[in-house]
Motif scaffolding. Structure first.
Motif, short mmCIF file in Angstrom:
data_model
loop_
_atom_site.label_atom_id
_atom_site.label_comp_id
_atom_site.label_asym_id
_atom_site.label_seq_id
_atom_site.Cartn_x
_atom_site.Cartn_y
_atom_site.Cartn_z
N ILE A 11 73.48 28.83 72.42
CA ILE A 11 73.85 29.78 73.46
C ILE A 11 72.93 31.00 73.33
CG2 ILE A 11 75.69 31.24 74.41
CD1 ILE A 11 76.39 28.26 74.55
N GLU A 12 72.42 31.47 74.47
CA GLU A 12 71.57 32.66 74.43
C GLU A 12 71.81 33.52 75.65
OE1 GLU A 12 67.64 30.97 74.26
OE2 GLU A 12 67.57 30.60 76.40
N LYS A 13 71.49 34.79 75.49
CA LYS A 13 71.54 35.75 76.60
C LYS A 13 70.13 36.31 76.75
CE LYS A 13 76.28 37.39 76.18
NZ LYS A 13 77.12 38.60 76.00
N GLY A 20 71.84 38.14 82.61
CA GLY A 20 72.06 38.35 81.19
C GLY A 20 73.27 37.62 80.65
N ASP A 21 73.87 36.74 81.47
CA ASP A 21 75.05 35.99 81.03
C ASP A 21 74.67 34.99 79.93
OD1 ASP A 21 76.67 37.27 82.88
OD2 ASP A 21 76.54 35.65 84.35
N ALA A 22 75.66 34.63 79.13
CA ALA A 22 75.47 33.62 78.09
C ALA A 22 75.20 32.28 78.74
CB ALA A 22 76.71 33.53 77.21
N CYS A 23 74.08 31.66 78.36
CA CYS A 23 73.65 30.37 78.93
C CYS A 23 73.39 29.37 77.82
CB CYS A 23 72.35 30.55 79.71
SG CYS A 23 72.50 31.54 81.19
N ILE A 24 73.39 28.10 78.20
CA ILE A 24 72.95 27.07 77.28
C ILE A 24 71.47 27.35 77.00
CG2 ILE A 24 72.57 24.59 76.97
CD1 ILE A 24 75.55 25.40 77.08
N THR A 25 71.06 27.31 75.74
CA THR A 25 69.69 27.61 75.35
C THR A 25 68.69 26.83 76.18
OG1 THR A 25 70.40 28.13 73.11
CG2 THR A 25 68.09 27.61 73.39
N ASP A 26 67.63 27.53 76.57
CA ASP A 26 66.51 26.96 77.34
C ASP A 26 66.90 26.47 78.72
OD1 ASP A 26 64.71 27.50 75.23
OD2 ASP A 26 65.17 25.57 74.28
N THR A 27 68.00 27.00 79.26
CA THR A 27 68.40 26.67 80.63
C THR A 27 68.83 27.94 81.34
OG1 THR A 27 70.80 26.37 80.38
CG2 THR A 27 69.40 24.49 79.76
N ARG A 28 69.12 27.81 82.60
CA ARG A 28 69.70 28.90 83.38
C ARG A 28 71.13 28.53 83.76
NH1 ARG A 28 65.70 32.40 86.40
NH2 ARG A 28 63.80 32.16 85.22
N PRO A 52 72.23 16.02 82.89
CA PRO A 52 71.78 15.01 81.92
C PRO A 52 70.96 15.58 80.76
CG PRO A 52 70.63 14.77 84.01
CD PRO A 52 71.69 15.79 84.22
N GLN A 53 70.48 16.82 80.90
CA GLN A 53 69.74 17.42 79.80
C GLN A 53 70.66 17.92 78.69
OE1 GLN A 53 70.38 18.81 82.77
NE2 GLN A 53 70.00 21.01 82.82
N PHE A 54 71.96 17.97 78.94
CA PHE A 54 72.93 18.44 77.95
C PHE A 54 73.40 17.30 77.06
CE2 PHE A 54 74.85 22.14 80.65
CZ PHE A 54 73.63 22.80 80.59
N THR A 55 73.89 17.71 75.90
CA THR A 55 74.54 16.79 74.97
C THR A 55 75.97 17.27 74.77
OG1 THR A 55 73.99 18.05 72.99
CG2 THR A 55 72.34 16.44 73.75
N ALA A 56 76.76 16.45 74.12
CA ALA A 56 78.14 16.85 73.80
C ALA A 56 78.13 18.10 72.93
CB ALA A 56 78.85 15.70 73.11
N ILE A 57 77.11 18.27 72.11
CA ILE A 57 77.01 19.47 71.26
C ILE A 57 76.83 20.71 72.13
CG2 ILE A 57 75.57 20.64 69.53
CD1 ILE A 57 75.15 17.82 68.29
N ASN A 58 76.02 20.62 73.19
CA ASN A 58 75.87 21.75 74.11
C ASN A 58 77.23 22.18 74.66
OD1 ASN A 58 72.97 20.14 75.18
ND2 ASN A 58 72.90 22.15 74.23
N LEU A 59 78.02 21.20 75.08
CA LEU A 59 79.34 21.52 75.63
C LEU A 59 80.27 22.09 74.57
CD1 LEU A 59 80.04 18.64 78.16
CD2 LEU A 59 79.09 20.91 78.58
N ALA A 60 80.24 21.53 73.40
CA ALA A 60 81.09 22.05 72.31
C ALA A 60 80.74 23.51 72.03
CB ALA A 60 80.93 21.20 71.05
#
Length: 83
Positions: A11-13, A20-28, A52-60
């Motif tokens: 997660i990055e901002k 500036g919202d918290a996003c999945i890293t390397d995405t918008r 499809p670029q996400f994994t279950a870890i991204n969602l967790a």
């Protein structure tokens, strides 16, 4: 870029990116958007199919972040619904 990877892996901002919202890293893709999608009835499997670029870890990581920062997520959802 303000990375939250020390506390929130994946997660990055980034100022100027999605407000500036918290996003999945390397995405918008903001965490609040995933939370809203889930509230509308999407399962994790459906979200992974839609992103499809996400994994279950991204969602967790997103769900954990959203649980801790509920007020931030609610404010972002309300702000975007009003827009």
């Amino acid at each position: 870029m303000q990375s939250l990877s020390n506390t929130w892996p994946g997660i990055e901002k980034t100022p100027g990116i999605v407000g500036g919202d918290a996003c999945i890293t390397d995405t918008r893709i903001p965490v609040w958007d995933l939370v809203q999608y889930r509230r509308l009835g999407a399962t994790d499997a459906k979200i992974l199919e839609a992103y499809p670029q996400f994994t279950a870890i991204n969602l967790a990581n997103a769900w954990h972040y959203a649980d801790i920062y509920q007020a931030e997520i609610e404010a972002a959802i309300c702000e975007n619904e009003a827009a």
